[in-house]
Design a protein around this motif. Structure first.
Motif, PDB file in Angstrom:
ATOM      1  N   LEU A  71      31.775  57.433  32.200  1.00 18.20           N
ATOM      2  CA  LEU A  71      30.475  56.946  31.465  1.00 18.20           C
ATOM      3  C   LEU A  71      30.888  55.566  31.254  1.00 18.20           C
ATOM      4  N   ILE A  72      32.180  55.187  30.424  1.00 16.14           N
ATOM      5  CA  ILE A  72      32.338  53.815  29.791  1.00 16.14           C
ATOM      6  C   ILE A  72      32.878  52.931  30.805  1.00 16.14           C
ATOM      7  N   LEU A  73      33.308  53.186  31.874  1.00 20.29           N
ATOM      8  CA  LEU A  73      34.213  52.688  33.111  1.00 20.29           C
ATOM      9  C   LEU A  73      33.649  51.233  33.399  1.00 20.29           C
ATOM     10  N   PRO A  74      32.204  51.350  33.739  1.00 22.50           N
ATOM     11  CA  PRO A  74      31.328  50.011  34.260  1.00 22.50           C
ATOM     12  C   PRO A  74      31.506  49.145  32.943  1.00 22.50           C
ATOM     13  N   ILE A  75      31.367  49.587  31.864  1.00 24.40           N
ATOM     14  CA  ILE A  75      31.358  48.823  30.704  1.00 24.40           C
ATOM     15  C   ILE A  75      32.832  47.876  30.742  1.00 24.40           C
ATOM     16  N   VAL A  76      33.706  48.850  30.793  1.00 14.03           N
ATOM     17  CA  VAL A  76      35.124  48.149  30.413  1.00 14.03           C
ATOM     18  C   VAL A  76      35.307  47.061  31.968  1.00 14.03           C
ATOM     19  N   ILE A  77      34.990  47.499  33.028  1.00 17.68           N
ATOM     20  CA  ILE A  77      35.287  46.707  34.078  1.00 17.68           C
ATOM     21  C   ILE A  77      34.550  45.456  34.088  1.00 17.68           C
ATOM     22  N   VAL A  78      33.118  45.459  33.627  1.00 14.25           N
ATOM     23  CA  VAL A  78      32.444  44.138  33.511  1.00 14.25           C
ATOM     24  C   VAL A  78      33.127  43.352  32.363  1.00 14.25           C
ATOM     25  N   SER A  79      33.311  44.113  31.203  1.00 16.45           N
ATOM     26  CA  SER A  79      34.071  42.874  29.964  1.00 16.45           C
ATOM     27  C   SER A  79      35.272  42.430  30.535  1.00 16.45           C
ATOM     28  N   ALA A  80      36.081  43.213  31.308  1.00 15.98           N
ATOM     29  CA  ALA A  80      37.322  42.638  31.707  1.00 15.98           C
ATOM     30  C   ALA A  80      37.051  41.797  32.879  1.00 15.98           C
ATOM     31  N   GLN A  81      36.236  41.642  33.609  1.00 15.49           N
ATOM     32  CA  GLN A  81      35.764  40.811  34.617  1.00 15.49           C
ATOM     33  C   GLN A  81      35.684  39.335  33.902  1.00 15.49           C
ATOM     34  N   GLU A  82      34.690  39.609  32.942  1.00 18.49           N
ATOM     35  CA  GLU A  82      34.139  38.312  32.052  1.00 18.49           C
ATOM     36  C   GLU A  82      35.266  37.771  31.420  1.00 18.49           C
ATOM     37  N   ALA A  83      36.411  38.582  30.905  1.00 15.89           N
ATOM     38  CA  ALA A  83      37.460  38.084  30.119  1.00 15.89           C
ATOM     39  C   ALA A  83      38.412  37.332  31.257  1.00 15.89           C
ATOM     40  N   LEU A  84      38.459  37.695  32.554  1.00 13.07           N
ATOM     41  CA  LEU A  84      39.504  36.896  33.464  1.00 13.07           C
ATOM     42  C   LEU A  84      38.784  35.827  33.887  1.00 13.07           C
ATOM     43  N   ARG A  85      37.643  35.532  34.102  1.00  6.87           N
ATOM     44  CA  ARG A  85      36.538  34.562  34.539  1.00  6.87           C
ATOM     45  C   ARG A  85      36.945  33.439  33.622  1.00  6.87           C
ATOM     46  N   SER A  86      37.018  34.002  32.216  1.00  9.55           N
ATOM     47  CA  SER A  86      36.913  32.805  30.931  1.00  9.55           C
ATOM     48  C   SER A  86      38.508  32.148  30.943  1.00  9.55           C
ATOM     49  N   VAL A  87      39.298  32.685  31.698  1.00 13.75           N
ATOM     50  CA  VAL A  87      40.749  32.079  31.722  1.00 13.75           C
ATOM     51  C   VAL A  87      40.776  30.733  32.539  1.00 13.75           C
ATOM     52  N   PRO A  88      41.194  29.631  31.994  1.00 15.62           N
ATOM     53  CA  PRO A  88      41.189  28.362  32.593  1.00 15.62           C
ATOM     54  C   PRO A  88      41.980  28.349  33.782  1.00 15.62           C
ATOM     55  N   HIS A  89      41.365  27.906  35.017  1.00 16.52           N
ATOM     56  CA  HIS A  89      42.369  27.971  36.382  1.00 16.52           C
ATOM     57  C   HIS A  89      43.260  27.055  36.167  1.00 16.52           C
ATOM     58  N   GLN A  90      43.375  26.035  35.356  1.00 14.97           N
ATOM     59  CA  GLN A  90      44.663  25.283  35.420  1.00 14.97           C
ATOM     60  C   GLN A  90      45.905  25.920  34.870  1.00 14.97           C
ATOM     61  N   LEU A  91      45.839  27.019  34.262  1.00 16.55           N
ATOM     62  CA  LEU A  91      46.755  27.900  33.770  1.00 16.55           C
ATOM     63  C   LEU A  91      47.245  28.394  35.035  1.00 16.55           C
ATOM     64  N   GLY A  92      46.494  28.981  35.673  1.00 18.26           N
ATOM     65  CA  GLY A  92      47.159  29.765  36.996  1.00 18.26           C
ATOM     66  C   GLY A  92      47.667  28.656  38.086  1.00 18.26           C
ATOM     67  N   ASP A  93      47.014  27.366  38.312  1.00 19.38           N
ATOM     68  CA  ASP A  93      47.596  26.487  39.007  1.00 19.38           C
ATOM     69  C   ASP A  93      48.937  26.057  38.716  1.00 19.38           C
ATOM     70  N   ALA A  94      49.074  25.917  37.153  1.00 22.87           N
ATOM     71  CA  ALA A  94      50.252  25.360  36.756  1.00 22.87           C
ATOM     72  C   ALA A  94      51.691  26.291  37.140  1.00 22.87           C
ATOM     73  N   SER A  95      51.145  27.793  37.013  1.00 25.56           N
ATOM     74  CA  SER A  95      52.226  28.921  37.321  1.00 25.56           C
ATOM     75  C   SER A  95      52.522  28.773  38.752  1.00 25.56           C
ATOM     76  N   TYR A  96      51.413  28.451  39.612  1.00 25.20           N
ATOM     77  CA  TYR A  96      51.801  28.544  41.186  1.00 25.20           C
ATOM     78  C   TYR A  96      52.689  27.290  41.354  1.00 25.20           C
ATOM     79  N   ALA A  97      52.288  26.253  40.771  1.00 23.06           N
ATOM     80  CA  ALA A  97      53.143  24.939  40.876  1.00 23.06           C
ATOM     81  C   ALA A  97      54.772  25.293  40.602  1.00 23.06           C
ATOM     82  N   LEU A  98      54.968  26.041  39.388  1.00 21.11           N
ATOM     83  CA  LEU A  98      56.158  26.254  39.003  1.00 21.11           C
ATOM     84  C   LEU A  98      57.064  27.275  39.963  1.00 21.11           C
ATOM     85  N   GLY A  99      56.438  27.781  41.087  1.00 18.59           N
ATOM     86  CA  GLY A  99      56.964  28.657  41.879  1.00 18.59           C
ATOM     87  C   GLY A  99      56.689  30.255  41.893  1.00 18.59           C
ATOM     88  N   ALA A 100      55.745  30.382  40.847  1.00 17.92           N
ATOM     89  CA  ALA A 100      55.688  31.995  40.429  1.00 17.92           C
ATOM     90  C   ALA A 100      54.484  32.522  41.497  1.00 17.92           C
TER      91      ALA A 100
END
Length: 294
Positions: free
Chosen positions: A156-185
């Protein structure tokens, strides 16, 4: 000429100001109406049930005598239900959101999955009860136990959790991930050490609010055949159980015959409301705490 050019602009400004005031009045009245109704509900429940709250009521078993009835069985049933709902929802919900946002590519399959998740979020809860009855209670042979109820409410609540988690992941700045990749992660190291910690406050907030809905649901459990009059206390996920909303529902029906059951329902409602307020408060606390640290 200057006056004729300014006149349309000034009339549009006046119209926008009037529309803004009208919107404030309408939305303020709607908010006030909701607050008044909530206040009346809280006053009514408190006045009828507060005097019935006691240690014996919180720790006692069910009894056909209203003065001796307790809700410990329903409280334990709610606890065991959450013991199933929380891990299932968090693991599947967050895992699905991570896959959809960070691994899957744009295409028909992703669009199909996203569309169905959005549709499932609007399906009435009783439909999930029918699904749980068909799959978990009858097809898998679990019966009306904690495991069947927990899996049903997880769906019942799984769609709500998935949608809210997706919105949370989208709100993370892309620069953080790019910096991590640049360091070799690697990609998983970046997700685990950079993206998820930043998105965690919003994910927790959405998950806790979804769990609050699961605690207050009654219709799916009624369809599953969950009893309201439970004498033995549940001791595991394979035991029969009842929960606070079910107990409140049936005590409200019994109030037509015995007036004291209305007081029992009001007292149990106070306990349920306090539990919901604590969950919602913890969501706000966790969000503020980890957002400040981030």
């Amino acid at each position: 000429m200057l006056h004729t050019r300014q006149s349309p602009n000034s009339s549009r400004i006046r119209f926008r100001l009037l529309a803004d005031r009208a919107a404030k009045i309408v939305f303020g009245a709607a908010a006030l109406f909701g607050i008044v109704i909530m206040g009346i509900l809280l006053v009514r429940i408190t006045s009828e049930g507060l005097s019935w709250l006691s240690l014996d009521f919180l720790t006692g078993r069910f009894s056909t005598t209203p003065e001796r009835a307790g809700i410990m069985g329903a409280v334990l049933g709610t606890f065991w239900l959450l013991a199933v709902v929380v891990p299932v929802t968090m693991l599947i919900g967050i895992g699905s959101a991570v896959y959809l946002e960070l691994y899957s590519k744009n295409g028909k399959i992703r669009t199909f999955i996203q569309t169905n998740i959005g549709n499932l979020a609007g399906v009435p809860s009783i439909v999930f009860g029918i699904l749980g009855l068909t799959v978990f209670v009858r097809a898998l042979g679990f019966g009306s136990v904690v495991l069947a109820g927990g899996l049903t409410l997880s769906l019942l609540i799984l769609p709500i959790v998935i949608v809210s988690a997706q919105e949370a992941l989208r709100s993370v700045p892309h620069q953080l991930g790019d910096a991590s990749y640049a360091l070799g992660a690697s990609k998983w190291q970046t997700i685990q050490s950079v993206i998820l910690p930043v998105a965690l406050p919003t994910i927790l907030t959405g998950a806790i609010l979804a769990l609050s809905r699961a605690i207050g649901e009654t219709a799916p459990l009624v369809v599953l055949g969950i009893p309201a009059l439970l004498i033995p206390f549940p001791g595991g996920i394979l035991d029969r159980f009842t929960v606070l909303p079910m107990q409140i529902y049936y005590w409200t029906l019994d109030a037509a015959l015995v007036a004291d059951y209305a007081h029992l329902a009001a007292a149990a409602s106070i306990v349920l409301l306090i539990s919901l307020f604590l969950l919602n408060g913890s969501a706000i606390y966790l969000r503020n705490k980890y957002t400040i640290k981030a």
